[in-house]
Design an enzyme around this catalytic site. Structure first.
Site, mmCIF file in Angstrom:
data_model
loop_
_atom_site.group_PDB
_atom_site.id
_atom_site.type_symbol
_atom_site.label_atom_id
_atom_site.label_comp_id
_atom_site.label_asym_id
_atom_site.label_seq_id
_atom_site.Cartn_x
_atom_site.Cartn_y
_atom_site.Cartn_z
ATOM 1 N N CYS A 229 -27.452 44.139 6.329
ATOM 2 C CA CYS A 229 -27.576 44.067 4.867
ATOM 3 C C CYS A 229 -26.546 43.137 4.227
ATOM 4 C CB CYS A 229 -27.459 45.462 4.257
ATOM 5 S SG CYS A 229 -28.766 46.590 4.783
ATOM 6 N N HIS B 267 -26.138 44.116 -3.347
ATOM 7 C CA HIS B 267 -27.145 44.517 -2.374
ATOM 8 C C HIS B 267 -27.884 45.724 -2.943
ATOM 9 C CE1 HIS B 267 -29.194 45.882 1.105
ATOM 10 N NE2 HIS B 267 -28.351 46.857 1.384
ATOM 11 N N ASN C 249 -34.783 48.762 -0.326
ATOM 12 C CA ASN C 249 -33.708 48.056 0.369
ATOM 13 C C ASN C 249 -34.346 47.019 1.291
ATOM 14 O OD1 ASN C 249 -31.632 47.211 2.038
ATOM 15 N ND2 ASN C 249 -30.767 49.247 2.327
#
Length: 323
Positions: free
Chosen positions: A114, A250, A280
């Protein structure tokens, strides 16, 4: 004069298939309310059968080239941040290079889960500052739907697929924070926390594996580490949270996003939030949010922006830039 890596264009692509929380209710023991309350996610996109990570990346790249008024011939290097490349090798980046019709320059992948796009931006910035490239296409692209365990309600509801792209170009600045472009980077990792977020397989283990996460522990590390890395980038150039126009974080979880903003002293009306629509998307989430933020009219030229992310590794970091 000081060389800066300046954003010239941004774009994104999302697969056509939209998966609302209600669809996941039919697959696993969960509810729309449970997902929204704990993550802020309402829907996500899943890639179609036969639609691979490099396909998403090429489409996002073309959108960024169009936004910049450039063609693939103007690009010297392609850096793709992904944990879900089409093949073990070659890199997704070389496949994007071919997909764009590029026959010059170089291309490579960055894998920091990520945090991948932050790492890719830092690497692209270094290429430009060292003179290795004048224009770099930086892409975050993922098909996380392919590594989810759809019997694990704690993880399968959180992730989605997508891609975002950004073009950096070498330009001359004065060496102050009034310059457009990347102003500071801060990268970190700590492999002791591998088990908190990982895929339990890979080439050398002989299995493909699925995503495993200890959500509470990841949350505990995320807010503190994200706020700290953002502050370190700001401190490098003598700025503070008060100077930030937008945090583009993020997009993992609305609670992590709001907790980090609070710790940085930045109100939520100065945070670009897309997690409700995309879930996500790992390395794709920051460039997706940058592109959507510009599309919405939130992000404008000369805005001071902090991007920050944390992912498996644990790996985390931030990039401070003037748009």
């Amino acid at each position: 004069m000081t060389t800066r890596a300046v954003v010239r264009g941004v774009g994104h692509y999302l697969p056509e298939r939209i998966v609302p929380n209600s669809e996941l209710e039919t697959l696993v023991d969960t509810t729309d309310e449970w997902i929204r309350t704990r993550s802020g996610i309402e829907r996500r996109h899943f890639a179609a059968e036969g639609e691979n990570t490099s396909d998403l990346a090429v489409k996002a790249a073309n959108a960024a080239l169009k936004d910049a008024g450039m063609t693939a011939d103007d690009i010297d290097a392609v850096v793709v941040a992904t944990s879900t490349a089409d093949f073990t090798f070659p890199s997704a980046a070389t496949m994007v290079q071919a997909g764009l019709g590029m026959t010059r320059g170089f291309a490579f992948d960055v894998q920091a889960v990520c945090a991948g796009f932050v790492y890719a931006l830092a690497n692209a910035n270094a290429l430009i500052l060292s003179g290795q490239a004048k224009r770099v296409l930086v892409i975050g692209a993922e098909t996380f739907s392919r590594i989810l365990d759809f019997t694990d309600r704690a993880t399968c509801v959180l992730f989605g697929d997508g891609a975002g792209a950004l073009i950096l170009e070498a330009q001359e600045g004065n060496g102050t924070t009034d310059d457009r472009g990347i102003l500071a980077c801060d990268l970190n990792s700590d492999g002791r926390y591998k088990d908190l977020l990982h895929v339990d397989g890979g080439v050398s283990t002989g299995t493909s594996g699925v995503l495993r996460m200890q959500g509470r522990e990841v949350f505990r590390h995320a807010v503190e580490k994200l706020a700290d890395t953002a502050h370190r980038s700001l401190e490098q150039v003598g700025l503070s949270g008060d100077d930030v126009d937008w945090i583009v974080p993020h997009q993992a979880n609305i609670r992590i996003i709001s907790g980090t903003a609070k710790k940085m002293g930045v109100p939520m009306d100065r945070v670009v939030v897309t997690v409700q629509d995309h879930g996500n998307t790992s390395a794709a989430s920051i460039p997706l949010a940058l592109s959507v933020g510009k599309e919405r009219g939130q992000i404008k030229e000369n805005d001071i922006i902090v991007t920050e992310a944390i992912g498996g590794g644990l790996a985390w970091g931030s990039v401070l830039l003037r748009w």
